[in-house]
Design a protein around this motif. Structure first.
Motif, PDB file in Angstrom:
ATOM      1  N   ARG A  30       2.439   7.372  -1.837  1.00  0.00           N
ATOM      2  CA  ARG A  30       3.754   8.001  -1.663  1.00  0.00           C
ATOM      3  C   ARG A  30       3.656   9.522  -1.737  1.00  0.00           C
ATOM      4  O   ARG A  30       4.375  10.231  -1.043  1.00  0.00           O
ATOM      5  N   ASP A  31       2.763  10.001  -2.579  1.00  0.00           N
ATOM      6  CA  ASP A  31       2.636  11.453  -2.759  1.00  0.00           C
ATOM      7  C   ASP A  31       1.761  12.118  -1.698  1.00  0.00           C
ATOM      8  O   ASP A  31       1.773  13.342  -1.574  1.00  0.00           O
ATOM      9  N   HIS A  32       0.991  11.333  -0.964  1.00  0.00           N
ATOM     10  CA  HIS A  32       0.100  11.883   0.060  1.00  0.00           C
ATOM     11  C   HIS A  32       0.266  11.066   1.350  1.00  0.00           C
ATOM     12  O   HIS A  32      -0.350  10.011   1.516  1.00  0.00           O
ATOM     13  N   LEU A  33       1.112  11.569   2.225  1.00  0.00           N
ATOM     14  CA  LEU A  33       1.465  10.814   3.441  1.00  0.00           C
ATOM     15  C   LEU A  33       0.261  10.561   4.337  1.00  0.00           C
ATOM     16  O   LEU A  33       0.252   9.601   5.112  1.00  0.00           O
ATOM     17  N   TRP A  56       0.834  -1.200   0.000  1.00  0.00           N
ATOM     18  CA  TRP A  56       0.000   0.000   0.000  1.00  0.00           C
ATOM     19  C   TRP A  56       0.870   1.252   0.000  1.00  0.00           C
ATOM     20  O   TRP A  56       0.611   2.199  -0.739  1.00  0.00           O
ATOM     21  N   ALA A  57       1.932   1.250   0.816  1.00  0.00           N
ATOM     22  CA  ALA A  57       2.805   2.415   0.925  1.00  0.00           C
ATOM     23  C   ALA A  57       3.575   2.671  -0.366  1.00  0.00           C
ATOM     24  O   ALA A  57       4.030   3.802  -0.604  1.00  0.00           O
ATOM     25  N   ARG A  58       3.739   1.641  -1.208  1.00  0.00           N
ATOM     26  CA  ARG A  58       4.480   1.808  -2.462  1.00  0.00           C
ATOM     27  C   ARG A  58       3.620   2.352  -3.602  1.00  0.00           C
ATOM     28  O   ARG A  58       4.147   2.699  -4.656  1.00  0.00           O
ATOM     29  N   LEU A  59       2.313   2.439  -3.411  1.00  0.00           N
ATOM     30  CA  LEU A  59       1.454   2.990  -4.448  1.00  0.00           C
ATOM     31  C   LEU A  59       1.795   4.465  -4.673  1.00  0.00           C
ATOM     32  O   LEU A  59       2.000   5.209  -3.710  1.00  0.00           O
ATOM     33  N   PRO A  60       1.855   4.913  -5.922  1.00  0.00           N
ATOM     34  CA  PRO A  60       2.241   6.306  -6.198  1.00  0.00           C
ATOM     35  C   PRO A  60       1.388   7.328  -5.463  1.00  0.00           C
ATOM     36  O   PRO A  60       1.915   8.301  -4.910  1.00  0.00           O
ATOM     37  N   ILE A  61       0.078   7.133  -5.438  1.00  0.00           N
ATOM     38  CA  ILE A  61      -0.786   8.116  -4.777  1.00  0.00           C
ATOM     39  C   ILE A  61      -0.539   8.172  -3.281  1.00  0.00           C
ATOM     40  O   ILE A  61      -0.638   9.233  -2.654  1.00  0.00           O
TER      41      ILE A  61
END
Length: 210
Positions: free
Chosen positions: A204-207, A197-202
């Protein structure tokens, strides 16, 4: 004489140094192993707490939706036309928001918001994803339910004893703090989908989506 003494001293020095190094290395490995074991135990404990907490919310959704015969009687589930909020909110009998909750009881928007909250929080926490949004939503839900039960009251509005066992801390507070702790600890990595889940681009861009 000096030539004969050096060979005797040097082996002793090297043996002593090697012994100290081995002992120090063994102690370091033992300490590292202990820390690793403690970290693993903590991770498993948090994962267990996370899954069980998520199941509390998910089960409440399932029981209220299908009338599984526990908190919601068979035939009175949401799919049968029952209201998940009417019984609880209409029975609020203490606190400054009593009349407000009575006016919300059974409203479709309240039913949908409550049930989607239970489902979303339950699935997210059990899966170990979006723990921060789940903690925010869960804390808001628990705060509203705490206000509805209003533990500080010794008596209900009709004068009957409230049966409150603590003027502040009840299970709603515990659940809210548990959700916050799970999110703060990043407890979704063990027995969960937290890492992918943490590796998804969205994400990563929204902590805040972690």
């Amino acid at each position: 004489m000096a030539v004969h003494e050096h060979p005797h001293r040097d082996p002793g020095f090297h043996l002593s140094a090697a012994f100290r190094w081995n002992r120090s290395g063994s102690g370091s490995r033992s300490a590292a192993s202990t820390r690793l074991g403690l970290h693993t135990a903590q991770a498993y404990a948090l994962a267990s707490l996370r899954i069980l907490t998520g199941f509390v919310f998910l089960w409440a959704f399932l029981d209220k939706t299908f009338g599984l015969g526990y908190a919601t009687a068979s035939g009175k589930g949401w799919i049968d036309g029952g209201s998940p909020t009417k019984g609880f909110l209409s029975s609020v009998a203490a606190g400054p928001t009593e009349s407000t909750f009575h006016s919300w009881a059974g409203d479709p928007w309240a039913d949908w918001l409550f049930m989607l909250g239970l489902l979303g929080i339950g699935v997210a926490v059990m899966a170990g994803v979006a723990l921060r949004p789940a903690a925010v939503a869960g804390t808001a839900m628990m705060a509203l339910m705490w206000l509805a039960e209003w533990p500080p009251a010794k008596h209900q509005s009709n004068g009957a004893p409230s049966m409150s066992t603590n003027p502040f801390t009840d299970y709603h507070v515990i659940y809210a703090l548990t959700l916050i702790a799970l999110a703060a600890a990043g407890a979704g990595a063990t027995w969960g989908l937290g890492r992918p889940w943490a590796r998804l681009p969205i994400v990563r861009d929204h902590l805040w989506l972690h």
